[in-house]
Motif scaffolding. Structure first.
Motif, PDB file in Angstrom:
ATOM      1  N   ILE A 291      43.658  29.094  50.412  1.00 48.18           N
ATOM      2  CA  ILE A 291      43.764  27.853  49.640  1.00 48.18           C
ATOM      3  C   ILE A 291      43.050  28.030  48.295  1.00 48.18           C
ATOM      4  O   ILE A 291      43.538  27.599  47.241  1.00 48.18           O
ATOM      5  N   ALA A 292      41.877  28.698  48.332  1.00 41.97           N
ATOM      6  CA  ALA A 292      41.143  28.934  47.090  1.00 41.97           C
ATOM      7  C   ALA A 292      41.977  29.789  46.139  1.00 41.97           C
ATOM      8  O   ALA A 292      42.019  29.546  44.935  1.00 41.97           O
TER       9      ALA A 292
ATOM     10  N   LEU B 126      44.469  27.661  44.361  1.00 39.76           N
ATOM     11  CA  LEU B 126      43.857  26.904  43.263  1.00 39.76           C
ATOM     12  C   LEU B 126      43.590  27.810  42.072  1.00 39.76           C
ATOM     13  O   LEU B 126      43.937  27.496  40.931  1.00 39.76           O
ATOM     14  N   LEU B 127      42.973  28.967  42.370  1.00 38.99           N
ATOM     15  CA  LEU B 127      42.624  29.899  41.294  1.00 38.99           C
ATOM     16  C   LEU B 127      43.879  30.416  40.602  1.00 38.99           C
ATOM     17  O   LEU B 127      43.928  30.506  39.370  1.00 38.99           O
TER      18      LEU B 127
ATOM     19  N   GLY C 100      45.338  27.652  38.418  1.00 35.55           N
ATOM     20  CA  GLY C 100      44.467  27.418  37.267  1.00 35.55           C
ATOM     21  C   GLY C 100      44.517  28.569  36.282  1.00 35.55           C
ATOM     22  O   GLY C 100      44.722  28.369  35.080  1.00 35.55           O
ATOM     23  N   ALA C 101      44.387  29.790  36.792  1.00 35.75           N
ATOM     24  CA  ALA C 101      44.374  30.956  35.911  1.00 35.75           C
ATOM     25  C   ALA C 101      45.716  31.095  35.188  1.00 35.75           C
ATOM     26  O   ALA C 101      45.757  31.459  34.006  1.00 35.75           O
TER      27      ALA C 101
ATOM     28  N   LEU D 132      47.963  28.710  34.293  1.00 41.68           N
ATOM     29  CA  LEU D 132      48.109  27.737  33.223  1.00 41.68           C
ATOM     30  C   LEU D 132      47.137  28.055  32.088  1.00 41.68           C
ATOM     31  O   LEU D 132      47.472  27.916  30.902  1.00 41.68           O
ATOM     32  N   PHE D 133      45.935  28.498  32.457  1.00 43.18           N
ATOM     33  CA  PHE D 133      44.930  28.865  31.456  1.00 43.18           C
ATOM     34  C   PHE D 133      45.470  30.010  30.584  1.00 43.18           C
ATOM     35  O   PHE D 133      45.446  29.951  29.357  1.00 43.18           O
TER      36      PHE D 133
ATOM     37  N   ARG E 279      48.307  28.930  28.368  1.00 40.48           N
ATOM     38  CA  ARG E 279      47.804  28.088  27.283  1.00 40.48           C
ATOM     39  C   ARG E 279      47.140  28.951  26.203  1.00 40.48           C
ATOM     40  O   ARG E 279      47.295  28.697  25.013  1.00 40.48           O
ATOM     41  N   ILE E 280      46.409  29.999  26.626  1.00 42.09           N
ATOM     42  CA  ILE E 280      45.744  30.881  25.658  1.00 42.09           C
ATOM     43  C   ILE E 280      46.789  31.685  24.870  1.00 42.09           C
ATOM     44  O   ILE E 280      46.719  31.809  23.654  1.00 42.09           O
TER      45      ILE E 280
ATOM     46  N   VAL F 271      34.537  32.759  31.875  1.00 40.92           N
ATOM     47  CA  VAL F 271      35.932  32.756  31.423  1.00 40.92           C
ATOM     48  C   VAL F 271      36.038  32.089  30.055  1.00 40.92           C
ATOM     49  O   VAL F 271      36.713  32.589  29.146  1.00 40.92           O
ATOM     50  N   LEU F 272      35.324  30.971  29.903  1.00 40.15           N
ATOM     51  CA  LEU F 272      35.355  30.266  28.611  1.00 40.15           C
ATOM     52  C   LEU F 272      34.790  31.159  27.510  1.00 40.15           C
ATOM     53  O   LEU F 272      35.371  31.281  26.428  1.00 40.15           O
TER      54      LEU F 272
ATOM     55  N   THR G 298      37.076  33.850  26.365  1.00 35.16           N
ATOM     56  CA  THR G 298      38.237  33.431  25.582  1.00 35.16           C
ATOM     57  C   THR G 298      37.823  32.705  24.307  1.00 35.16           C
ATOM     58  O   THR G 298      38.637  32.063  23.651  1.00 35.16           O
TER      59      THR G 298
ATOM     60  N   TYR H 120      35.351  30.283  23.681  1.00 37.45           N
ATOM     61  CA  TYR H 120      34.815  28.930  23.621  1.00 37.45           C
ATOM     62  C   TYR H 120      33.344  28.958  24.003  1.00 37.45           C
ATOM     63  O   TYR H 120      32.919  29.813  24.784  1.00 37.45           O
TER      64      TYR H 120
ATOM     65  N   GLN I 158      40.103  19.134  26.693  1.00 40.73           N
ATOM     66  CA  GLN I 158      41.354  19.511  26.014  1.00 40.73           C
ATOM     67  C   GLN I 158      41.504  18.714  24.714  1.00 40.73           C
ATOM     68  O   GLN I 158      41.806  19.257  23.662  1.00 40.73           O
TER      69      GLN I 158
ATOM     70  N   PRO J 227      41.432  24.846  27.155  1.00 42.07           N
ATOM     71  CA  PRO J 227      42.384  24.475  28.210  1.00 42.07           C
ATOM     72  C   PRO J 227      41.690  23.739  29.353  1.00 42.07           C
ATOM     73  O   PRO J 227      40.698  24.223  29.888  1.00 42.07           O
ATOM     74  N   SER J 228      42.225  22.563  29.706  1.00 41.81           N
ATOM     75  CA  SER J 228      41.591  21.794  30.777  1.00 41.81           C
ATOM     76  C   SER J 228      41.777  22.485  32.120  1.00 41.81           C
ATOM     77  O   SER J 228      41.136  22.123  33.095  1.00 41.81           O
ATOM     78  N   GLU J 229      42.659  23.494  32.168  1.00 43.05           N
ATOM     79  CA  GLU J 229      42.882  24.224  33.419  1.00 43.05           C
ATOM     80  C   GLU J 229      41.625  24.968  33.861  1.00 43.05           C
ATOM     81  O   GLU J 229      41.542  25.437  34.994  1.00 43.05           O
ATOM     82  N   ILE J 230      40.654  25.098  32.961  1.00 45.09           N
ATOM     83  CA  ILE J 230      39.393  25.744  33.338  1.00 45.09           C
ATOM     84  C   ILE J 230      38.795  25.018  34.544  1.00 45.09           C
ATOM     85  O   ILE J 230      38.115  25.614  35.379  1.00 45.09           O
TER      86      ILE J 230
ATOM     87  N   ASP K 115      40.457  23.817  37.080  1.00 43.98           N
ATOM     88  CA  ASP K 115      41.059  24.354  38.311  1.00 43.98           C
ATOM     89  C   ASP K 115      40.383  25.664  38.705  1.00 43.98           C
ATOM     90  O   ASP K 115      40.177  25.941  39.886  1.00 43.98           O
ATOM     91  N   ILE K 116      40.077  26.477  37.687  1.00 50.13           N
ATOM     92  CA  ILE K 116      39.393  27.742  37.968  1.00 50.13           C
ATOM     93  C   ILE K 116      38.012  27.457  38.556  1.00 50.13           C
ATOM     94  O   ILE K 116      37.590  28.069  39.530  1.00 50.13           O
TER      95      ILE K 116
ATOM     96  N   GLY L 198      38.493  26.123  42.064  1.00 54.14           N
ATOM     97  CA  GLY L 198      38.961  27.233  42.896  1.00 54.14           C
ATOM     98  C   GLY L 198      37.821  28.165  43.268  1.00 54.14           C
ATOM     99  O   GLY L 198      37.709  28.615  44.411  1.00 54.14           O
TER     100      GLY L 198
END
Lengths: 301, 374
Positions: A94-95, A98-99, A102-103, A105-106, A109-110, B29-30, B33, B35, B330, B336-339, B341-342, B345
């Motif tokens: 499950i983790a 999620l990761l 998230g990773a 989309l991140f 986006r980058i 991670v931020l 990249t 930030y 964001q 990225p607001s997806e951070i 989720d990371i 997670g």
């Protein structure tokens, strides 16, 4: 009529391909005794990495390969947690989901500055560059990824049915302690299987974004990993069965596309049918499904 | 040494460590990249706490996932993986919306009736998974995933039925006002409007939000489930089945009955969560493009809480707070607001490593032991 039938076949194969990659990956991991609920996350990271790498390099094949590697890296996390640290494999899976989401989309986006990417310069090819060579059967000019998935199924079938490697994996998944006492390295075999599983799931994600779609959208992989997981159980942990299960889910999706919105049945009901059917088939025909004995159980030396 | 191992053994300590590692990984991670993590986090916390209204919004967002979290955690304690919590939640919203639109009793009957409809529907839907598992040995993960999609399309089907569909929209009609949340109805009453006009604080936290009684119910459910598991025979049997199915069966516990019961209760909690979303927030059923993840987020909440029902309250608030505050990073600096989720997670991933604790403790104790020998 013929053209409709050909369209149905072509769509069935198309939609089943990402599932087949994911499910065959899941199969390998489960066979070695590690449940992989994280398929969804591994497919998503593959879908995102595939598009990003294909876009930056200009080559869809580079994208395809990178997608596999990204999936494998995700799987490595799952392997470390569930094999070395003996973590609860479902929780770790499950983790990973999620990761992975998230990773992905991140990353997108980058690289692109938005969650919906522009199309890649080149998609993965079809078998023939010119469909017209097939004449009336031009619909059957499948994606190359579909062929790869099919060959992969044959290879995995061969490995499990005919080679000592397959036997070793199965024994590690069924009776790890016995396998260990016979000198097999349980941890090593499980690591290899889980990482391979992630590599294949990554390819599955990329086959969605580089072959079926041509870009990444956040819903590109929505539940495919879970359907792939189901296909493993539905196919009773056998490569051919698993592949056929994926074809079944692909067929269902193709039917939804072709029948959808008709006057006979509401498109929602049509869309619901494959899932209802799966449950009915399980209840009536398949019944108790028994996986590898040690699947989901961490092994402690 | 005993004290150290006791602290280390506690779920709470481990959760705190997991959260810390989550923030650390997300910061790396931020940083990688480009930030500034400190800036991002300060904006994140500002987005969570700088106004009372934000805090209320977090509570509102937390309520449904606390409940789906408890649903998942409860089944997990019995050794069942209730991945179908998403579908049970959706079925709860469907039943609540249908009953809320079709009937119009006085609100002291209507409101409980709507909640009951959602609870029952979710419970029965969950019980099917339990039944198939108990009687036919079909893995609950497979039925759960299938039932999630069936519920999803069933909801969209209902939205598009002529009796319920509001023309020109992608939703049903609003449910009858008598079935809406008491806080909402109070807010819309003469007396409520009067208070909201005169009191700035109430206007902020109730007037401008969808404040509802969901959180109160979530806390009651958490305490009840905690009590059932800890202090009743049923709870004892359920936990016994969770720890060792075969031993429990040998000891005369009816495992099949237990499985069905567990899914009935877990589904009921998820269904209640769905019903509360209808009465408290959306007031109508929407046609969905993708699953809303109230159930799947419940999984994360339960795992962050280490499977404890009461822990789900805090984990739910944390989850809701981070995702709510994540929206502002964001907007404000374009990170990225997806951070988020990371981050979440990573927390769940660390919680998966919980089995490490005994190993670490043993290591520490061994070292301590050696010293004594000297």
């Amino acid at each position: 009529m013929l053209s409709k039938l050909l369209l149905l076949i072509s769509n069935t194969v198309m939609y089943s391909t990402p599932l087949a990659f994911g499910a065959l990956g899941g199969l390998i991991s489960e066979k070695s005794g590690v449940t992989n609920i994280g398929l969804e996350g591994m497919m998503t990271i593959g879908a995102a990495t595939g598009v990003s790498a294909a876009y930056l390099s200009g080559s869809p094949w580079v994208g395809f390969l990178c997608a596999g590697i990204a999936g494998a890296l995700m799987a490595l996390l799952h392997a470390v947690a569930s094999i070395s640290f003996r973590a609860d494999q479902s929780v770790s899976g499950i983790a990973i989901n999620l990761l992975g989401a998230g990773a992905s989309l991140f990353l997108v986006r980058i690289v692109f500055g938005s969650l919906n990417t522009p199309p890649v310069p080149k998609k993965l090819p079809r078998i023939f560059s010119d469909s017209s060579v097939l004449g009336a059967f031009s619909r059957l000019n499948f994606e190359v990824t579909a062929v790869i998935a099919f060959i992969l199924m044959l290879v995995i079938w061969f490995i499990f049915a005919k080679t000592k490697w397959g036997l070793r994996i199965s024994s590690v998944g069924e009776h790890p302690r016995v396998a260990d006492s016979l000198g097999l390295n349980v941890y090593k075999i499980r690591y290899i299987c889980v990482i391979t599983s992630g590599f294949l799931a990554g390819l599955g994600g990329a086959s969605m974004t580089l072959s079926i779609l041509s870009n990444f959208v956040p819903t590109a992989i929505s539940g495919h990993g879970f359907i792939a997981l189901t296909a493993v159980i539905f196919g009773k942990w056998k490569p051919v069965g698993v592949y056929l299960s994926c074809l079944f889910f692909g067929l269902a999706q193709a039917l939804v596309i072709q029948l959808g919105g008709g006057s006979l049945l509401s498109s929602q009901i049509v869309a619901m049918l494959p899932y209802v059917l799966t449950v009915i088939v399980l209840v009536v025909f398949v019944g108790r499904s028994v996986g590898p004995k040690a699947s989901g159980v961490p092994y402690e030396k | 040494m005993d004290r150290v191992s006791k602290i280390l053994r506690s779920q709470f300590t481990f959760a705190v460590i997991a959260i810390f590692i989550g923030f650390l990984v997300a910061a790396l991670v931020l940083g990688a990249t480009g930030y500034n993590p400190l800036e991002v986090y300060s904006i994140l916390f500002k987005g969570m706490f700088s106004k009372p209204r934000y805090i209320m919004n977090i509570i509102i967002k937390a309520s449904p996932i606390i409940l789906t979290g408890i649903s998942f955690a409860f089944a997990l304690r019995v050794g069942l993986f209730n991945i179908g919590v998403e579908g049970q939640y959706i079925v709860g919203t469907i039943a609540a919306a249908v009953v809320g639109i079709l009937f119009d009793f006085p609100s002291y009957i209507q409101f409980p009736l709507v909640l009951l409809a959602g609870t029952l529907a979710g419970g029965l839907y969950g019980a099917i998974s339990g039944l198939l598992k108990a009687k036919r040995g079909i893995h609950e993960v497979i039925t759960g995933i299938m039932f999630n999609w069936i519920a999803f399309y069933a909801g969209n089907y209902i939205v598009n039925l002529e009796r319920f569909h509001e023309p020109g929209t992608t939703t049903t009609y609003q449910i009858n006002a008598s079935g809406l949340d008491p806080i909402y109805n109070w807010k819309m009453s003469e007396a409520g409007l009067e208070v909201i006009r005169n009191n700035e604080f109430i206007r902020e936290v109730i007037g401008k939000t969808s404040a509802n009684i969901g959180i109160i119910i979530a806390i009651i459910v958490a305490l009840t489930i905690h009590f059932i598991l800890k202090n009743t025979t049923i709870g004892y049997e359920l936990r016994a089945v969770g720890m060792n199915k075969h031993a429990s069966e040998a000891a005369g516990i009816n495992v099949a009955k237990n499985t069905i019961q567990t899914f009935l209760i877990a589904g009921a909690i998820a269904g209640l969560s769905g019903a509360l979303s209808i009465t408290g927030v959306s007031h109508r059923l929407f046609e969905l493009m993708a699953q809303e993840n109230y159930g799947f987020n419940g999984l994360s909440v339960a795992l962050m809480a280490g499977g404890s029902p009461i822990g789900c309250i805090f984990a739910g608030l944390l989850f809701a707070g981070l995702t709510y505050g994540g929206g502002t990073i964001q907007l404000e600096i374009g990170a990225p607001s997806e951070i988020i989720d990371i981050l979440i997670g990573t927390i769940v991933f660390c919680m998966a490593l919980v089995s490490l604790i005994p190993l670490i403790i043993n290591k520490i104790n061994q070292r301590g032991g050696k010293k004594d020998v000297k």
